[in-house]
Scaffold this active site. Structure first.
Site, mmCIF file in Angstrom:
data_model
loop_
_atom_site.group_PDB
_atom_site.id
_atom_site.type_symbol
_atom_site.label_atom_id
_atom_site.label_comp_id
_atom_site.label_asym_id
_atom_site.label_seq_id
_atom_site.Cartn_x
_atom_site.Cartn_y
_atom_site.Cartn_z
ATOM 1 N N LYS A 8 39.532 28.517 35.395
ATOM 2 C CA LYS A 8 38.426 28.367 36.343
ATOM 3 C C LYS A 8 37.198 29.185 35.907
ATOM 4 O O LYS A 8 36.089 28.676 35.912
ATOM 5 C CB LYS A 8 38.846 28.826 37.756
ATOM 6 C CG LYS A 8 39.984 28.040 38.366
ATOM 7 C CD LYS A 8 40.221 28.425 39.817
ATOM 8 C CE LYS A 8 40.625 29.875 40.011
ATOM 9 N NZ LYS A 8 41.955 30.222 39.469
ATOM 10 N N ARG B 213 40.641 29.757 48.799
ATOM 11 C CA ARG B 213 41.977 29.920 48.235
ATOM 12 C C ARG B 213 43.046 29.716 49.300
ATOM 13 O O ARG B 213 44.213 29.979 49.059
ATOM 14 C CB ARG B 213 42.094 31.337 47.703
ATOM 15 C CG ARG B 213 42.526 31.433 46.257
ATOM 16 C CD ARG B 213 42.340 32.872 45.874
ATOM 17 N NE ARG B 213 42.917 33.276 44.658
ATOM 18 C CZ ARG B 213 42.205 33.671 43.606
ATOM 19 N NH1 ARG B 213 40.897 33.597 43.626
ATOM 20 N NH2 ARG B 213 42.810 34.141 42.557
ATOM 21 N N ARG C 64 45.430 37.371 27.976
ATOM 22 C CA ARG C 64 44.009 37.412 28.363
ATOM 23 C C ARG C 64 43.465 38.836 28.265
ATOM 24 O O ARG C 64 44.099 39.787 28.693
ATOM 25 C CB ARG C 64 43.846 36.901 29.796
ATOM 26 C CG ARG C 64 42.405 36.986 30.285
ATOM 27 C CD ARG C 64 42.157 36.109 31.463
ATOM 28 N NE ARG C 64 42.713 36.619 32.712
ATOM 29 C CZ ARG C 64 42.549 36.014 33.882
ATOM 30 N NH1 ARG C 64 41.873 34.887 33.962
ATOM 31 N NH2 ARG C 64 43.080 36.531 34.975
ATOM 32 N N ARG D 207 43.386 42.939 32.444
ATOM 33 C CA ARG D 207 43.302 43.124 33.886
ATOM 34 C C ARG D 207 44.623 43.659 34.420
ATOM 35 O O ARG D 207 45.684 43.231 33.981
ATOM 36 C CB ARG D 207 42.981 41.787 34.567
ATOM 37 C CG ARG D 207 41.505 41.493 34.617
ATOM 38 C CD ARG D 207 41.193 40.123 35.127
ATOM 39 N NE ARG D 207 41.914 39.741 36.339
ATOM 40 C CZ ARG D 207 41.671 38.621 37.014
ATOM 41 N NH1 ARG D 207 40.730 37.787 36.587
ATOM 42 N NH2 ARG D 207 42.350 38.324 38.089
ATOM 43 N N ARG E 182 51.347 36.147 41.741
ATOM 44 C CA ARG E 182 50.111 35.388 41.994
ATOM 45 C C ARG E 182 50.393 33.879 41.964
ATOM 46 O O ARG E 182 49.824 33.120 42.739
ATOM 47 C CB ARG E 182 49.045 35.763 40.952
ATOM 48 C CG ARG E 182 48.485 37.163 41.198
ATOM 49 C CD ARG E 182 47.806 37.728 39.977
ATOM 50 N NE ARG E 182 46.612 37.005 39.595
ATOM 51 C CZ ARG E 182 46.101 37.012 38.363
ATOM 52 N NH1 ARG E 182 46.701 37.682 37.402
ATOM 53 N NH2 ARG E 182 45.010 36.343 38.108
HETATM 54 P P1 AMP Z 1 40.643 36.003 40.501
HETATM 55 O O1 AMP Z 1 39.738 36.753 39.602
HETATM 56 O O2 AMP Z 1 40.006 34.785 41.094
HETATM 57 O O3 AMP Z 1 41.985 35.724 39.859
HETATM 58 O O4 AMP Z 1 40.955 36.960 41.757
HETATM 59 C C1 AMP Z 1 41.571 38.222 41.573
HETATM 60 C C2 AMP Z 1 42.115 38.734 42.903
HETATM 61 O O5 AMP Z 1 41.042 38.853 43.853
HETATM 62 C C3 AMP Z 1 43.121 37.813 43.581
HETATM 63 O O6 AMP Z 1 44.442 37.975 43.083
HETATM 64 C C4 AMP Z 1 42.988 38.281 45.030
HETATM 65 O O7 AMP Z 1 43.624 39.527 45.224
HETATM 66 C C5 AMP Z 1 41.490 38.505 45.150
HETATM 67 N N1 AMP Z 1 40.772 37.268 45.563
HETATM 68 C C6 AMP Z 1 39.854 36.565 44.835
HETATM 69 N N2 AMP Z 1 39.401 35.504 45.516
HETATM 70 C C7 AMP Z 1 40.045 35.518 46.704
HETATM 71 C C8 AMP Z 1 40.033 34.676 47.846
HETATM 72 N N3 AMP Z 1 39.257 33.566 47.902
HETATM 73 N N4 AMP Z 1 40.823 35.001 48.898
HETATM 74 C C9 AMP Z 1 41.598 36.104 48.876
HETATM 75 N N5 AMP Z 1 41.684 36.931 47.821
HETATM 76 C C10 AMP Z 1 40.923 36.659 46.742
#
Ligand code: AMP
Length: 232
Positions: free
Chosen positions: A23, A98, A137, A173, A184
């Protein structure tokens, strides 16, 4: 082919897909091609964590476990961001919504302004491939470039960002450790995947097969979709 000069009236895109489905990588490309902002809730949250803000302290335990930040906190952050001037011509949402409640809140917020999500791109990648991708990654904390030690390593020293004038030391990360990745994925299947149905019923879902594909191939497929929608 889309180009930065191709002007559209407005286009609001959501990128769906599991963690590591690509994404972020595709959002950067779509954002550049359509000249609309890339809005990643994960990036916004990581910014709060690194600046140790009040919100950062609240969300830290959720992020560290790979769990979702509560909807109220997330939706508030998104509502603020989408109200900024650069969002007037549209945006690419990466990692939001999400959950179905988040999608409902977004739809309601947009409807109040006479707006809607125009297109939802679902990047479909099998779990095993996701675990393989995420374990390799690495990101540059200085400029945000995303690498993959197996599929897209930096050109020189594998520990350094290869962008001109950057050279940042790449980091993994904290939530890209295998156990957290598995959690996740479980959260994705249980809470986020139902969104496919939500958007399919609205007629906006476009599923792209991302299994075993390079980022270039996936972007070509996205461009084909955008062209087919006649969005430019
Ligand atoms: P990402 O970089 O999109 O993988 O997001 C990393 C982390 O941020 C996720 O595992 C969640 O803990 C939090 N997060 C990001 N976007 C959301 C969302 N829309 N709703 C809830 N938690 C989020």
């Amino acid at each position: 082919m889309l180009g930065a000069g191709d002007k559209i009236v407005s286009l609001r895109i959501v990128l769906l897909g599991g963690p590591g489905a690509g994404k972020g990588t595709q959002a950067v490309r779509i954002s550049a091609a359509l000249d609309v902002p890339h809005i990643s809730t994960g990036d916004i949250f990581r910014g709060h964590l690194s600046e140790n803000t009040e919100l950062g302290r609240q969300i830290k335990p959720f992020m560290e476990q790979g769990s979702l930040v509560p909807d109220e906190l997330t939706c508030e952050v998104v509502a603020t961001r989408l109200g900024e001037a650069d969002c007037a011509q549209g945006y690419v949402l990466d990692g939001f919504p999400r959950s179905v409640p988040q999608a409902e809140m977004l739809a309601e917020m947009l409807a109040n302004r006479g707006e809607q999500i125009d297109m939802v791109v679902d990047l479909a990648v099998p779990d095993d491939e996701i675990v393989e991708r995420l374990s390799a990654r690495r990101t540059c904390p200085k400029c945000g470039t995303i690498y993959n030690l197996k599929f897209k390593p930096p050109s020189g020293d594998p520990t350094k960002c290869d962008r001109p004038n950057c050279g940042g030391t790449l980091v993994q990360r904290a939530d890209d450790q295998e156990e957290t990745i598995r959690h996740r994925l479980e959260v994705y299947h249980r809470v986020t995947e139902p969104l496919c149905r939500f958007y399919r019923e609205k007629g906006t879902l476009r599923t792209i097969d991302g299994a075993g594909q390079t980022p270039d191939t996936v972007f070509e497929k996205i461009e084909e979709q955008l062209d087919a929608e006649g969005v430019r």
